[in-house]
Design an enzyme around this catalytic site. Structure first.
Site, mmCIF file in Angstrom:
data_model
loop_
_atom_site.group_PDB
_atom_site.id
_atom_site.type_symbol
_atom_site.label_atom_id
_atom_site.label_comp_id
_atom_site.label_asym_id
_atom_site.label_seq_id
_atom_site.Cartn_x
_atom_site.Cartn_y
_atom_site.Cartn_z
ATOM 1 N N SER A 102 -35.763 4.515 35.725
ATOM 2 C CA SER A 102 -34.761 5.566 35.562
ATOM 3 C C SER A 102 -34.399 6.174 36.909
ATOM 4 O O SER A 102 -35.241 6.258 37.819
ATOM 5 C CB SER A 102 -35.370 6.652 34.660
ATOM 6 O OG SER A 102 -34.588 7.813 34.726
ATOM 7 N N TYR B 7 -42.333 12.872 32.942
ATOM 8 C CA TYR B 7 -41.642 11.639 32.531
ATOM 9 C C TYR B 7 -41.271 10.804 33.768
ATOM 10 O O TYR B 7 -41.566 9.601 33.831
ATOM 11 C CB TYR B 7 -40.378 11.995 31.725
ATOM 12 C CG TYR B 7 -39.440 10.821 31.541
ATOM 13 C CD1 TYR B 7 -39.793 9.732 30.765
ATOM 14 C CD2 TYR B 7 -38.183 10.796 32.180
ATOM 15 C CE1 TYR B 7 -38.928 8.642 30.606
ATOM 16 C CE2 TYR B 7 -37.320 9.726 32.024
ATOM 17 C CZ TYR B 7 -37.695 8.653 31.245
ATOM 18 O OH TYR B 7 -36.847 7.573 31.108
ATOM 19 N N LYS C 297 -42.591 6.948 35.114
ATOM 20 C CA LYS C 297 -41.725 5.816 35.476
ATOM 21 C C LYS C 297 -42.081 5.327 36.883
ATOM 22 O O LYS C 297 -42.186 4.127 37.142
ATOM 23 C CB LYS C 297 -40.249 6.230 35.411
ATOM 24 C CG LYS C 297 -39.734 6.406 34.010
ATOM 25 C CD LYS C 297 -39.645 5.065 33.288
ATOM 26 C CE LYS C 297 -39.287 5.202 31.843
ATOM 27 N NZ LYS C 297 -39.388 3.972 31.074
HETATM 28 P P1 NAD Z 1 -35.596 4.829 22.459
HETATM 29 O O1 NAD Z 1 -36.582 5.890 22.141
HETATM 30 O O2 NAD Z 1 -34.409 4.677 21.579
HETATM 31 O O3 NAD Z 1 -36.351 3.409 22.547
HETATM 32 C C1 NAD Z 1 -37.703 3.303 22.958
HETATM 33 C C2 NAD Z 1 -38.424 2.500 21.897
HETATM 34 O O4 NAD Z 1 -39.802 2.368 22.260
HETATM 35 C C3 NAD Z 1 -38.387 3.145 20.496
HETATM 36 O O5 NAD Z 1 -37.878 2.212 19.565
HETATM 37 C C4 NAD Z 1 -39.831 3.516 20.217
HETATM 38 O O6 NAD Z 1 -40.145 3.430 18.833
HETATM 39 C C5 NAD Z 1 -40.572 2.499 21.057
HETATM 40 N N1 NAD Z 1 -41.920 2.913 21.447
HETATM 41 C C6 NAD Z 1 -42.324 4.107 21.940
HETATM 42 N N2 NAD Z 1 -43.644 4.094 22.175
HETATM 43 C C7 NAD Z 1 -44.102 2.869 21.827
HETATM 44 C C8 NAD Z 1 -45.378 2.250 21.831
HETATM 45 N N3 NAD Z 1 -46.479 2.921 22.233
HETATM 46 N N4 NAD Z 1 -45.490 0.987 21.396
HETATM 47 C C9 NAD Z 1 -44.393 0.305 20.965
HETATM 48 N N5 NAD Z 1 -43.160 0.839 20.925
HETATM 49 C C10 NAD Z 1 -43.018 2.113 21.359
HETATM 50 O O7 NAD Z 1 -35.137 5.044 23.968
HETATM 51 P P2 NAD Z 1 -33.990 4.306 24.810
HETATM 52 O O8 NAD Z 1 -32.972 5.312 25.161
HETATM 53 O O9 NAD Z 1 -33.588 3.056 24.145
HETATM 54 O O10 NAD Z 1 -34.821 3.984 26.143
HETATM 55 C C11 NAD Z 1 -35.426 2.731 26.364
HETATM 56 C C12 NAD Z 1 -36.132 2.772 27.722
HETATM 57 O O11 NAD Z 1 -35.175 3.095 28.728
HETATM 58 C C13 NAD Z 1 -37.226 3.840 27.803
HETATM 59 O O12 NAD Z 1 -38.317 3.295 28.516
HETATM 60 C C14 NAD Z 1 -36.572 4.955 28.589
HETATM 61 O O13 NAD Z 1 -37.513 5.693 29.323
HETATM 62 C C15 NAD Z 1 -35.648 4.175 29.510
HETATM 63 N N6 NAD Z 1 -34.511 4.969 29.961
HETATM 64 C C16 NAD Z 1 -33.668 5.544 29.047
HETATM 65 C C17 NAD Z 1 -32.603 6.331 29.476
HETATM 66 C C18 NAD Z 1 -31.678 7.006 28.484
HETATM 67 O O14 NAD Z 1 -30.928 7.898 28.888
HETATM 68 N N7 NAD Z 1 -31.645 6.603 27.226
HETATM 69 C C19 NAD Z 1 -32.369 6.522 30.863
HETATM 70 C C20 NAD Z 1 -33.247 5.907 31.765
HETATM 71 C C21 NAD Z 1 -34.308 5.131 31.309
#
Ligand code: NAD
Ligand code: UDP
Length: 350
Positions: A132, A156, A160
């Site tokens: 991120s 958070y 990362k």
């Molecule tokens: P999201 O919460 O929709 O998806 C994350 C998924 O991981 C979920 O389906 C959740 O059930 C699963 N999960 C959580 N803990 C788990 C575990 N212990 N074992 C197995 N599954 C688990 O979030 P997203 O927006 O799709 O983000 C995906 C990734 O991208 C994340 O790592 C997030 O930090 C990163 N990210 C997201 C954003 C954003 O703005 N959405 C920005 C930068 C980085």
């Protein structure tokens, strides 16, 4: 996007039922990859994967597994003959991470450690990681390049960065590991089918899902978190990119990784995935009003603690190395979100 010659990888998506994971699954299936998902569904629904299968007409192999269960993850890697991993699973709410830092270190850092241990045991050595822009912290210069110092300002962001360091240390330790770290900026938007989109639990923290819920009548008004920043209109500026462009970025990174992988050396590459353009909260509000065809109720509140005034990406490294750049504009981001929100006011429960 076309599949390179001799490339039809079998991929494991951790967190593949989530917002970015499900859109990425569509892109990878449409590119011809075989896709296996592990997800514990702590922040998602398996219905997203039903939508993925409906959109693509392809099968996803789904295992409801927690990332920290090393033995089960290893079994999935072996049984599904996985070539490479796209690691998206994790917790992502900045505010919650300040209240429950240990939960974030456990799921994000310990979870990634267990995943890497399982990969080592199963001899799977290629991984694309969801990092991120939050790893950069207070901007020393803008736009952020990948060389910008990293000083995350929340637990958070720390998790990362620590995962990035773990990947770097592992690739330095032994030949054969290949990592691509993708530093996402602000992903928004939804799949053009209207069947797949962001389905936040409870009150949305992020701007775009909040705007969508105001437009559909689930929330009374948008609160702008501060309009006295040193920006053109006083509101916060971010680099928004369409989640389908982000999904394409994963495929570009995977091809780059797999094409260049060799047992003779290791690599750990870092890429900003953003549009390279900053938009203010008011820009987003006005774009969303265009998409839904009506003015939206707004009030101005105080600044949100911990918010940075403005940041956006220098995404030239991804453009030059991965031949990737976003192609979907702000109006597309808003209209696709609105299409999804109208069709699914209660997310996947509709
Ligand atoms: P999201 O919460 O929709 O998806 C994350 C998924 O991981 C979920 O389906 C959740 O059930 C699963 N999960 C959580 N803990 C788990 C575990 N212990 N074992 C197995 N599954 C688990 O979030 P997203 O927006 O799709 O983000 C995906 C990734 O991208 C994340 O790592 C997030 O930090 C990163 N990210 C997201 C954003 C954003 O703005 N959405 C920005 C930068 C980085
Ligand atoms: N924002 C806002 N009202 C909201 C949610 C967000 O004004 O209800 C602002 C926030 O202060 C920031 C921008 O919108 O300037 C993007 O916030 P978001 O949480 O989506 O992304 P992040 O701050 O994590 O980059």
């Amino acid at each position: 996007m076309k599949l390179s010659a001799n490339l039809a990888p079998r991929l494991l998506l951790t967190g593949g039922a989530g917002y970015i994971g499900s859109h990425t699954a569509v892109t990878l299936l449409e590119a011809g990859c075989e896709v296996t998902v592990i997800d514990n569904l702590s922040n998602s629904s398996a219905k997203s994967l039903e939508a993925v299968q409906k959109i693509t007409g392809r099968k996803v192999s789904f295992h409801q597994v927690d990332l920290r269960d090393t033995a089960l993850v290893e079994a999935v890697l072996r049984d599904e003959h996985i070539d490479a991993v796209v690691h998206l699973a994790g917790l992502k709410a900045v505010g919650e991470s300040c209240e429950h830092p240990l939960r974030y270190y456990d799921v994000n850092v310990v979870g990634s450690l267990h995943l890497l241990q399982a990969m080592k045991a199963a001899n799977v050595r290629k991984l694309v990681f969801s990092s991120s822009a939050t790893v950069y912290g207070d901007p020393k210069f803008l736009p952020y390049t990948e060389a910008h110092p990293t000083h995350p300002t929340s637990p958070y962001g720390q998790t990362k960065r620590q995962i990035e360091v773990m990947l770097q240390d592992l690739s330095d330790s032994q030949a054969g590991w290949h990592f691509s770290v993708l530093r996402y900026f602000n992903p928004v938007g939804a799949h053009p089918s209207g069947q797949l989109g962001e389905d936040p639990r409870g009150i949305p923290n992020n701007l775009m899902p909040y705007l969508a819920q105001v437009a559909v009548g689930k929330r009374a008004s948008l609160t702008i978190h501060g309009d006295d920043y040193d920006t053109a209109d006083g509101t916060g500026v971010r680099d928004y990119l369409h989640v389908c462009d982000l999904a394409d970025g994963h495929w570009a990174a995977l091809q780059h990784l797999i094409d260049r992988a060799s047992p003779e050396f290791s690599r750990c590459d870092y890429f900003n995935l953003g549009s390279g353009v900053g938009h203010s909260v008011k820009d987003m509000l006005h774009a969303f009003e265009r998409a839904c065809g009506k003015p939206l109720p707004v009030r101005v509140g105080p600044r949100r603690p911990g918010d940075l005034p403005a940041f956006w990406a220098d995404a030239n490294h991804a453009r030059n190395e991965l031949q990737w750049q976003p192609v979907r504009d702000l109006d597309n981001m808003c209209s696709s979100t609105w299409q999804w929100q109208q069709a699914h006011p209660n997310g996947f429960n509709d």
